[in-house]
Design a protein around this motif. Structure first.
Motif, PDB file in Angstrom:
ATOM      1  N   TYR A 148       0.839  -1.208   0.000  1.00  0.00           N
ATOM      2  CA  TYR A 148       0.000   0.000   0.000  1.00  0.00           C
ATOM      3  C   TYR A 148       0.870   1.252   0.000  1.00  0.00           C
ATOM      4  CZ  TYR A 148      -3.304   3.515   1.647  1.00  0.00           C
ATOM      5  OH  TYR A 148      -4.065   4.654   1.774  1.00  0.00           O
ATOM      6  N   SER A 153       2.071  11.341  -1.015  1.00  0.00           N
ATOM      7  CA  SER A 153       2.783  10.716  -2.128  1.00  0.00           C
ATOM      8  C   SER A 153       4.003  11.553  -2.497  1.00  0.00           C
ATOM      9  CB  SER A 153       1.865  10.576  -3.348  1.00  0.00           C
ATOM     10  OG  SER A 153       2.604  10.125  -4.462  1.00  0.00           O
ATOM     11  N   ARG A 156       0.820   3.784  -3.083  1.00  0.00           N
ATOM     12  CA  ARG A 156       0.217   5.094  -2.801  1.00  0.00           C
ATOM     13  C   ARG A 156       1.252   6.209  -2.756  1.00  0.00           C
ATOM     14  NH1 ARG A 156      -0.982   9.496  -1.635  1.00  0.00           N
ATOM     15  NH2 ARG A 156      -2.635  10.326  -0.291  1.00  0.00           N
ATOM     16  N   GLU A 157       2.470   5.898  -2.283  1.00  0.00           N
ATOM     17  CA  GLU A 157       3.429   6.967  -1.980  1.00  0.00           C
ATOM     18  C   GLU A 157       4.791   6.807  -2.646  1.00  0.00           C
ATOM     19  OE1 GLU A 157       3.461   7.564   2.368  1.00  0.00           O
ATOM     20  OE2 GLU A 157       1.707   6.254   2.423  1.00  0.00           O
TER      21      GLU A 157
END
Length: 319
Positions: free
Chosen positions: A63, A147, A67-68
């Motif tokens: 994740y 992000s 996401r980042e």
């Protein structure tokens, strides 16, 4: 670790400081992604709703990356590097100082019980001197779910220096020492177990190989892996409560003890007993390999430094 051989000179204080600092830097660069995943798991409220499960280790890592970006796994690295070098220097130097003070005056040897006490002292010393403010800053940085690929997503804290400045300006200097009692308790039990298991396992390995004074690096790494797992297994609830305490902002008029009790009570009621062990897997995966790297690098660097020193006679030093 210092040698238990009368023909060997005592290992110098500067050697412990230098070798410990280099070992700490190597550990941080190797293991930071695992620590970021651990912190996110401890802060996560996933799994609270009926029929849902908490996000696991690999799911959390995936994740974060999705996401980042992968660089997000190294959030807080600046805070860690700026703190881990002095932390490891203080850890090894203070441990050797306490161990020497607790050694038998006649034989120069330190009992297993006193090694554990020396480890407790070293963990407490590093917690007060370095670890607590470093972890407050690190956790604040790691908790930011922005992000790194999106320049329009501006984080609250840009880097470790900016985080320190913002925390002190908005919440006061004492915030950097939030959770110091829990951090000291965690570090003390960590290092008590860590050094005791490491030194006893090292002695056992040396007894199996008569005449071998310096174990091969792969054996040192295996012993460090074993000793590194001992601490997290003994104090996981302390670490989880500490992480949540350091992430939160202080409530005016509330004491540290009341905040600790509130966090523990909410975790128990809302998330159950398993919540106290959130992040245990990545913590072991972070700490155990970290200690494996630390002890292997420490033993190698300290050995190199000592071999470069002029050869002189010295008193026996306890293992």
């Amino acid at each position: 670790m210092s040698r238990n051989n009368g023909s060997k000179k005592p290992v110098g204080f500067a050697t412990h400081v230098t070798a410990g600092g280099i070992a700490g830097a190597c550990e941080a660069l190797t293991c930071q992604p695992l620590d970021t995943i651990k912190v996110r798991m401890q802060l996560s409220r996933s799994g609270r709703l009926p029929g849902t499960k908490p996000r696991g280790f690999f799911a959390t890592g995936t994740y974060i990356v999705r996401r980042e970006t992968p660089l997000a796994l190294y959030k807080g690295l600046g805070a860690v590097l700026s703190g881990i070098v002095p932390k490891m220097s203080i850890r090894f130097a203070s441990f050797e100082a306490y161990k020497t003070a607790l050694a038998d005056p006649e034989t120069g040897n330190t009992s297993m019980g006193n090694i554990f006490i020396a480890g407790l002292g070293a963990g407490t010393t590093e917690a007060v001197a370095v670890v607590t403010p470093m972890e407050v800053v690190k956790i604040r940085l790691q908790a930011q779910q922005h992000s790194l690929a999106d320049p329009l997503e501006t984080p609250r804290y840009r880097n470790a220096g900016h985080a320190v400045y913002t925390i002190v300006r908005e919440e006061g200097f004492s915030t950097l020492y939030r959770g110091v009692s829990l951090t000291a308790l965690r570090q003390a039990t960590n290092q008590g177990a860590n050094f005791t298991v490491y030194q006893e396992a090292k002695k056992f390995a040396q007894r199996l190989q008569p005449g071998v004074e310096e174990l091969p690096s792969y054996q040192t790494m295996m012993i460090g892996l074993l000793s590194g797992a001992a601490g997290p297994l003994s104090n996981a609830p302390i670490d989880t409560i500490k992480t949540r305490l350091q992430k939160s902002t202080a409530t005016p008029g509330s004491s540290a003890l009341s905040r600790i009790m509130t966090i523990a009570r909410e975790m128990w009621i809302q998330e159950g007993v398993k919540s106290f062990y959130k992040g245990l897997t990545p913590r072991i995966l972070r700490v155990a390999p970290g200690q494996s790297v630390v002890f292997a690098v420490y033993e190698r660097v300290s050995g190199m430094i000592e071999r470069m020193r002029p050869s002189t006679g010295g008193d026996a030093y306890s293992e």
